[in-house]
Design an enzyme around this catalytic site. Structure first.
Site, short mmCIF file in Angstrom:
data_model
loop_
_atom_site.label_atom_id
_atom_site.label_comp_id
_atom_site.label_asym_id
_atom_site.label_seq_id
_atom_site.Cartn_x
_atom_site.Cartn_y
_atom_site.Cartn_z
N HIS A 188 0.82 -1.22 0.00
CA HIS A 188 0.00 0.00 0.00
C HIS A 188 0.85 1.27 0.00
O HIS A 188 0.37 2.33 -0.35
CB HIS A 188 -1.05 -0.02 1.12
CG HIS A 188 -0.57 0.36 2.48
ND1 HIS A 188 -0.23 -0.57 3.45
CD2 HIS A 188 -0.39 1.57 3.07
CE1 HIS A 188 0.11 0.07 4.56
NE2 HIS A 188 0.03 1.35 4.35
N ASP B 81 1.17 -7.62 2.41
CA ASP B 81 1.30 -6.20 2.10
C ASP B 81 2.77 -5.76 1.91
O ASP B 81 3.32 -5.05 2.74
CB ASP B 81 0.64 -5.40 3.23
CG ASP B 81 0.34 -3.97 2.84
OD1 ASP B 81 0.89 -3.49 1.83
OD2 ASP B 81 -0.44 -3.32 3.56
N SER C 162 3.92 2.37 8.50
CA SER C 162 3.75 1.33 7.49
C SER C 162 5.04 1.12 6.74
O SER C 162 5.70 2.07 6.32
CB SER C 162 2.66 1.72 6.51
OG SER C 162 1.45 1.26 6.99
#
Ligand code: ARG
Ligand code: ASP
Length: 710
Positions: free
Chosen positions: A78, A215, A645
Site C-alpha cells: 500500500h 502487504d 507502514s
C-alpha cells in the site's frame, strides 16, 4: 533539565511510547530487560554504522528498509501502491497481476518518489531559542525560531549532496530537534505481488485481525558512481547502504521481543479532554458520514467497469482507509472513557496548579476550544466536501500554470506543466463519480453548515439551482474541464494568454474552487490560525505542567514526544488479545487462513490459482514454520501509527522478522490514548514475503542478494 529528568524518571505503561533514537540510551535498560540483546549505539550512532542507516522515510509518509548491499528496499504494497498503479493500464495491469523485474534493466523509475536516510538528529533547543527572552510576544518568538532554524538548516545542508534538514518542535515547542537527511530521488520499482495477495482482504479486512494480507512491495535505490544522490539517469548504479538488515527465518513466538524502527506521522497523546470530545462527538462522525457517501458512489461505479476500478483503486483506498480508522477510533475512546478520564486528570491538575506557574491554563484551553469549535467544524467540512471535488482541484492546479509577472504584468504559460497535469488527471478521472459526489457533498454542506457560516457564492448558487444535483448538472456540463478534448483544444489555441487565463477563471469549476478558497481564507482560516496559535501557546505550558505535576505528585506516566514523522523506536512483544468477551485472538496467522477465506466470487478474497496449487501441493520450500504451514502475519504490542507502514520489525538480535503495516481496529485510538490490553500493531511475517518471491513470483534471484541469519 526538567525534560530529561521527567523522561528518564518513569517507565512507560507496558510498551507504550515512540522514542527518539538519539536518546535511546534512556530506554535501553528497559529494552534489554525485555529481551533486546544489542546496545544503544547499535540502534543509533553518529560514529559508527547503526540500524538507523538501514531505515528510510519512503515517499511522503511511509517507512522502508534496506535488505541488501545493493540498495534493495522493502516496504508495503500500500506504500508503493500509487507507483504500481501509475505503471498500470488495462493492458499491463500490475495491480492485478503483480510485477517482477527479472533484471536490473526492467526495474521501473518513478517520478516524484524519493527516500531519505537520517544522517543525524540533535537537540538544538538553545540554538533555536537564541535571542528569545522572557516577556517577548509569541510573534517575536515565532520569528526568532524561524530565523534561527533557517540559518541552522542552511549551515548543516552545505556539507554534502542531497542533504536536507528540518527543525521540529517537540512537546509543543518546549524542545527543538534538528533532523538532517540525505535524500535519494532515483528509486525504482523492483517487484510487487498481485493485489489479490498484496491487498488480500482489501478494505474488508483493513484494520482488522485476523489478517492475511501480503502487504509488501520492493524497490531499489540508485545513486551516482560515488554513491551520492542523483536524479534519475541510465548511468546511475545501485546504492550501497552503510547498513542493511539481515533476515531471520527462525520465526516468531508469543512473548518474543519486537522492535519497530520507523517514521510515525501524528499522535496527540497529551491533548485536553475537549480536543478528544470534539473528535469523538463531532469531527470523526461527520467525516465518516461524508466519506460513506463518496465511497458508496465510487464502489457502485467501480463494480461496473474494470477501467473505472483501476482508475479509482488508489483514490478509493485512501478515502476508505481513514474512514474505517475513524470508526475504530471513536469506538476506542468511548470504550476507554478517555474524555472522562482526562476530565478527572484536568480537575486534579487544576487544583494542584492553583496559585502557581500553571494556574489558569486549563480554563484557558477550555475557552479556546469553545471558540474554535464552529470554525474547526467548517474547516473539516471544507476539507471533506469542497476539497474532495476532483474537477475543482484540477481546475485550480491548471490555472496555476499561468504566471503573472508582478512588475510588468506579463503573463506566461507553462506548457509542460499543463500537459503533465492534463495527462495525469484524465487518466484516472471518471466524470459520473465526481459529479455524483459533488451533488451528495454539497447537499450535506447545505444541511450541516450554519447559515451564517455559508459564503455568499454558495447561497447564490443554491438559490439559482435549488438543488445540488441541478447545480452539479450545470457545472459538469458547462465546464471546459469536464471534457479532455475541449481543454486540450483550448490550451493549444491560445491567442491571448490574458484572455484565456481570464476565461478559465470564469469557468464554473475554477470559480467554484476559487470562491470557496476565498471564503475559507477570509472567514475561517484567520480565526482558526489565531486560536490555534493561542492553543499552541497554552499547550506549551500545559505540556510542561503535566510533566511537573506527574513527577511531583508521583503520577506514573511516561512522556515521549508526539509523533511528527520523525524517526522513532517502539518496542514491545508478540502478543494476542481479547477483543470481546469470550474471544481470544492468537498472535499469528498462516496460509491456512488464506485458504479458509479464499472465495473466487468475492473480489477481496479471490487469490491467484498459483497460490491454491502451491497450497494443495504443500510446496512451501524453506518457508514453512514448525507446524508445517507458511506463516503470514503477526501482532505485537508496539506503539505505532500511520507512517509506520513499511517499518522493519526487528527481533532481539537486531535482525528483520517482519514488516509493519497496520493496527487492529479496536486499538486505533492509540493516536490519542494507548491501551496496552488491546492496542496491537499488525506485521507481515518476513517468511511469507520470501515464500511469495520464491514460489509465486519465481524471482529467487532477489533472494540471492539477501543475507539470512539461519
Ligand atoms: N490501514 C493501513 C494503514 O493505515 C493499511 C492501509 C491500506 N489501504 C487500504 N485501504 N486497504 O495505512
Ligand atoms: N497502515 C498505517 C500506515 O500506512 C499504519 C497504522 O496506521 O498503523 O502507516
Amino acid at each position: 533539565m526538567l525534560l530529561l529528568a521527567v523522561m528518564a524518571g518513569w517507565t512507560a505503561k507496558a510498551d507504550e511510547g515512540m522514542w527518539l533514537p538519539s536518546l535511546i540510551s534512556q530506554r535501553i535498560g528497559d529494552m534489554q530487560e525485555k529481551g533486546f540483546r544489542l546496545n544503544a549505539e547499535d540502534i543509533y550512532s553518529i560514529n559508527q554504522e547503526s540500524l538507523k542507516d538501514a531505515v528510510v522515510l519512503f515517499g511522503r509518509g511511509c517507512t522502508g528498509e534496506l535488505i541488501s548491499s545493493e540498495g534493495l528496499l522493502l516496504t508495503n504494497h500500500h506504500c508503493g501502491y500509487s507507483q504500481i498503479q501509475q505503471h498500470s493500464s488495462v493492458e499491463h495491469d500490475y495491480l492485478k497481476d503483480g510485477f517482477w523485474a527479472m533484471s536490473r534493466e526492467e526495474e521501473l523509475p518513478n517520478k516524484g518518489l524519493s527516500v531519505s536516510f537520517l544522517e543525524r538528529m540533535e537537540d538544538v533547543t538553545d540554538l533555536i531559542l537564541k535571542g528569545y527572552e522572557e516577556g517577548m510576544s509569541e510573534d517575536e518568538r515565532v520569528a526568532i525560531v524561524k530565523k534561527n532554524s533557517q540559518s541552522l538548516i542552511e549551515e548543516v545542508t552545505k556539507e554534502g549532496k542531497g542533504l536536507r534538514a528540518t527543525v521540529e518542535a517537540l512537546y509543543y515547542g518546549n524542545q527543538y530537534f534538528m533532523f538532517l537527511y540525505r535524500q535519494y530521488d532515483d528509486v525504482r520499482l523492483v517487484g510487487a505481488p498481485p493485489s489479490s495477495i498484496g491487498k488480500f482482504g482489501g478494505d474488508t479486512d483493513n484494520w482488522m485481525w485476523p489478517r492475511h494480507t501480503g502487504d509488501f512491495s520492493m524497490f531499489r535505490i540508485y545513486a551516482d558512481k560515488d554513491n551520492n544522490p542523483a536524479p534519475y539517469s541510465k548511468d546511475n548504479v545501485p546504492y550501497q547502504p552503510k547498513k542493511y538488515f539481515k533476515i531471520s527465518t527462525a520465526g516468531v513466538q508469543e512473548g518474543d521481543f519486537t522492535f519497530i524502527y520507523g517514521f510515525p506521522g501524528r499522535t496527540q497523546e497529551y491533548i485536553h479532554s475537549e480536543g478528544v470530545r470534539y473528535i469523538e462527538e463531532i469531527g470523526d462522525p461527520h467525516k465518516i458520514h461524508l466519506r460513506t457517501l463518496r465511497l458508496d458512489i465510487m464502489n457502485r461505479h467501480q463494480s461496473q467497469s474494470q477501467k473505472v476500478r483501476i482508475q479509482y483503486s488508489s483514490k478509493n483506498a485512501t478515502v476508505a482507509n481513514a474512514w474505517k480508522k475513524w470508526q475504530g477510533e471513536v469506538k476506542g475512546v468511548k470504550k476507554m472513557k478517555t474524555v472522562q478520564t482526562k476530565q478527572e486528570f484536568e480537575k486534579a491538575f487544576d487544583r494542584w496548579a492553583a496559585g502557581g506557574e500553571f494556574d489558569g491554563v486549563i480554563a484557558k484551553i477550555e475557552g479556546l476550544y469553545k471558540e474554535l469549535e464552529p470554525y474547526q467544524f467548517a474547516t473539516d467540512y471544507y476539507a471533506e466536501t469542497v476539497r474532495a471535488i476532483e474537477i475543482a482541484n484540477f481546475a485550480t492546479s491548471l490555472y496555476s500554470a499561468y504566471k503573472v509577472n508582478k512588475e510588468t504584468g506579463e503573463i506566461t504559460f507553462d506548457e509542460k506543466k499543463a500537459a503533465d497535469l492534463v495527462e495525469s488527471f484524465y487518466k484516472d478521472w471518471y466524470l459520473p463519480i465526481d459529479k455524483e459526489c459533488f451533488a451528495a457533498l454539497m447537499t450535506e454542506f447545505d444541511k450541516n453548515i450554519p447559515e451564517d457560516f455559508k459564503c455568499e457564492y454558495f447561497k447564490k448558487q443554491m438559490k439559482k439551482y435549488v438543488t445540488a444535483e441541478k447545480w452539479a448538472e450545470a457545472i459538469f456540463s458547462k465546464s471546459v474541464f469536464a471534457d479532455q478534448d475541449k481543454i486540450e483544444k483550448f490550451l493549444k489555441n491560445q491567442k491571448s494568454l490574458k484572455k484565456s487565463r481570464a476565461a478559465l477563471l470564469k469557468d464554473p469549476a475554477t470559480e467554484f474552487a476559487a470562491e470557496f478558497a476565498k471564503w475559507y481564507a477570509a472567514e475561517i482560516q484567520p480565526v482558526t490560525s489565531r486560536i490555534n496559535q493561542e492553543l499552541q501557546l497554552a499547550y506549551r505550558d500545559y505540556m510542561r505542567g503535566q510533566m511537573v505535576y506527574c513527577r511531583t505528585q508521583r503520577v506514573p506516566k511516561a512522556f515521549y514526544p508526539d509523533a511528527n514523522l520523525t524517526l522513532r523506536v517502539a518496542y514491545g512483544h508478540i502478543k494476542g488479545y481479547q477483543p470481546a468477551d469470550a474471544t481470544y485472538y492468537l498472535p499469528s496467522s498462516t496460509i491456512k487462513g488464506i485458504m479458509q477465506k479464499d472465495n473466487p466470487d468475492i473480489f477481496d478474497y479471490n487469490i491467484p490459482q498459483r497460490l491454491r496449487d502451491l497450497y494443495a501441493e504443500k510446496d512451501y520450500g524453506r518457508w514453512a514454520d514448525a507446524t508445517g504451514e507458511v506463516p503470514v502475519c503477526f501482532i505485537a504490542t508496539n506503539h505505532t501509527t500511520g507512517g509506520n507502514s513499511g517499518s522493519p520489525v526487528i527481533n532481539a538480535n537486531g535482525d528483520l522478522i517482519g514488516l509493519n503495516f497496520d493496527r487492529v481496529w479496536e486499538g486505533t485510538m492509540s493516536d490519542i490514548v494507548f491501551d496496552p490490553e488491546i492496542c496491537r500493531n499488525i506485521s507481515l511475517d518476513v517468511r511469507y514475503v520470501l515464500f511469495i518471491i520464491d514460489k509465486l513470483a519465481d524471482a529467487d534471484h532477489l533472494l540471492d542478494e539477501m543475507t539470512f541469519t539461519e
